[in-house]
Design a protein around this motif. Structure first.
Motif, PDB file in Angstrom:
ATOM      1  N   PHE A 253      31.894  13.386  10.294  1.00  0.00           N
ATOM      2  CA  PHE A 253      31.182  13.847   9.097  1.00  0.00           C
ATOM      3  C   PHE A 253      31.122  15.377   9.042  1.00  0.00           C
ATOM      4  O   PHE A 253      31.204  15.968   7.960  1.00  0.00           O
ATOM      5  CB  PHE A 253      29.767  13.279   9.022  1.00  0.00           C
ATOM      6  N   ILE A 254      30.965  16.025  10.194  1.00  0.00           N
ATOM      7  CA  ILE A 254      30.942  17.489  10.225  1.00  0.00           C
ATOM      8  C   ILE A 254      32.302  18.026   9.773  1.00  0.00           C
ATOM      9  O   ILE A 254      32.373  18.944   8.944  1.00  0.00           O
ATOM     10  CB  ILE A 254      30.554  18.001  11.620  1.00  0.00           C
ATOM     11  N   LEU A 255      33.374  17.435  10.285  1.00  0.00           N
ATOM     12  CA  LEU A 255      34.723  17.807   9.825  1.00  0.00           C
ATOM     13  C   LEU A 255      34.834  17.598   8.323  1.00  0.00           C
ATOM     14  O   LEU A 255      35.332  18.464   7.599  1.00  0.00           O
ATOM     15  CB  LEU A 255      35.768  16.971  10.566  1.00  0.00           C
ATOM     16  N   TYR A 256      34.355  16.460   7.859  1.00  0.00           N
ATOM     17  CA  TYR A 256      34.365  16.122   6.436  1.00  0.00           C
ATOM     18  C   TYR A 256      33.661  17.205   5.609  1.00  0.00           C
ATOM     19  O   TYR A 256      34.158  17.625   4.568  1.00  0.00           O
ATOM     20  CB  TYR A 256      33.683  14.768   6.259  1.00  0.00           C
ATOM     21  N   GLY A 257      32.526  17.681   6.092  1.00  0.00           N
ATOM     22  CA  GLY A 257      31.782  18.724   5.382  1.00  0.00           C
ATOM     23  C   GLY A 257      32.560  20.021   5.243  1.00  0.00           C
ATOM     24  O   GLY A 257      32.424  20.743   4.247  1.00  0.00           O
TER      25      GLY A 257
ATOM     26  N   ASN B 104      30.433  21.897   2.465  1.00  0.00           N
ATOM     27  CA  ASN B 104      29.262  21.098   2.115  1.00  0.00           C
ATOM     28  C   ASN B 104      28.212  21.214   3.230  1.00  0.00           C
ATOM     29  O   ASN B 104      28.172  20.418   4.162  1.00  0.00           O
ATOM     30  CB  ASN B 104      29.683  19.640   1.899  1.00  0.00           C
ATOM     31  N   ILE B 105      27.371  22.219   3.099  1.00  0.00           N
ATOM     32  CA  ILE B 105      26.378  22.565   4.116  1.00  0.00           C
ATOM     33  C   ILE B 105      25.406  21.410   4.418  1.00  0.00           C
ATOM     34  O   ILE B 105      25.126  21.152   5.593  1.00  0.00           O
ATOM     35  CB  ILE B 105      25.607  23.849   3.724  1.00  0.00           C
ATOM     36  N   PRO B 106      24.860  20.690   3.422  1.00  0.00           N
ATOM     37  CA  PRO B 106      23.919  19.611   3.749  1.00  0.00           C
ATOM     38  C   PRO B 106      24.524  18.532   4.659  1.00  0.00           C
ATOM     39  O   PRO B 106      23.856  18.052   5.576  1.00  0.00           O
ATOM     40  CB  PRO B 106      23.541  19.023   2.384  1.00  0.00           C
TER      41      PRO B 106
ATOM     42  N   GLY C 239      22.509  18.048  13.261  1.00  0.00           N
ATOM     43  CA  GLY C 239      21.181  17.725  13.797  1.00  0.00           C
ATOM     44  C   GLY C 239      21.173  16.398  14.527  1.00  0.00           C
ATOM     45  O   GLY C 239      20.633  16.274  15.632  1.00  0.00           O
ATOM     46  N   ILE C 240      21.789  15.380  13.936  1.00  0.00           N
ATOM     47  CA  ILE C 240      21.857  14.062  14.578  1.00  0.00           C
ATOM     48  C   ILE C 240      22.678  14.145  15.863  1.00  0.00           C
ATOM     49  O   ILE C 240      22.318  13.541  16.881  1.00  0.00           O
ATOM     50  CB  ILE C 240      22.465  13.019  13.612  1.00  0.00           C
ATOM     51  N   LEU C 241      23.751  14.920  15.838  1.00  0.00           N
ATOM     52  CA  LEU C 241      24.589  15.106  17.026  1.00  0.00           C
ATOM     53  C   LEU C 241      23.786  15.743  18.165  1.00  0.00           C
ATOM     54  O   LEU C 241      23.880  15.326  19.318  1.00  0.00           O
ATOM     55  CB  LEU C 241      25.800  15.968  16.660  1.00  0.00           C
ATOM     56  N   VAL C 242      22.961  16.728  17.829  1.00  0.00           N
ATOM     57  CA  VAL C 242      22.117  17.382  18.827  1.00  0.00           C
ATOM     58  C   VAL C 242      21.098  16.395  19.405  1.00  0.00           C
ATOM     59  O   VAL C 242      20.882  16.348  20.620  1.00  0.00           O
ATOM     60  CB  VAL C 242      21.413  18.630  18.228  1.00  0.00           C
ATOM     61  N   VAL C 243      20.468  15.596  18.545  1.00  0.00           N
ATOM     62  CA  VAL C 243      19.494  14.600  19.014  1.00  0.00           C
ATOM     63  C   VAL C 243      20.176  13.586  19.935  1.00  0.00           C
ATOM     64  O   VAL C 243      19.662  13.262  21.011  1.00  0.00           O
ATOM     65  CB  VAL C 243      18.809  13.883  17.825  1.00  0.00           C
ATOM     66  N   ASN C 244      21.351  13.089  19.526  1.00  0.00           N
ATOM     67  CA  ASN C 244      22.088  12.157  20.379  1.00  0.00           C
ATOM     68  C   ASN C 244      22.432  12.797  21.720  1.00  0.00           C
ATOM     69  O   ASN C 244      22.281  12.174  22.771  1.00  0.00           O
ATOM     70  CB  ASN C 244      23.364  11.669  19.693  1.00  0.00           C
TER      71      ASN C 244
END
Length: 86
Positions: free
Chosen positions: A44-48, A55-57, A64-69
């Motif tokens: 998804f980050i690549l996609y952004g 696409n910043i959002p 953020g989810i990657l950091v939590v994981n």
């Protein structure tokens, strides 16, 4: 070099990320869920970044989810290992 992507290619990356994230929720083991989910977030980050205007959002949310994981996979796991040894 021009690395522009057509709408079809961009859509395929988004669909791939969605499928990987969806698959992650079928995992019984929480660590496996977090690893597969992290892969989906990375896609998804690549996609952004592939949009004409980044696409910043999408990037911020999935980062953020990657950091939590990562926190739960690496730091919390190390804390649990230390507790068991003590």
């Amino acid at each position: 070099m021009d690395f522009t992507f057509g709408t079809e290619t961009l859509d395929l990356v988004g669909y791939a990320a969605s499928v990987v994230v969806l698959i992650s929720f079928f995992m019984k083991n929480i660590n496996t869920l977090r690893i597969v989910n992290s892969l989906g977030c990375a896609i998804f980050i690549l996609y952004g970044f592939l949009f004409d205007t980044v696409n910043i959002p999408i990037i911020i949310t999935n980062l953020g989810i990657l950091v939590v994981n990562g926190y739960y996979l690496l730091i919390k796991k190390n804390d649990e290992i230390k507790e068991v040894k003590e």
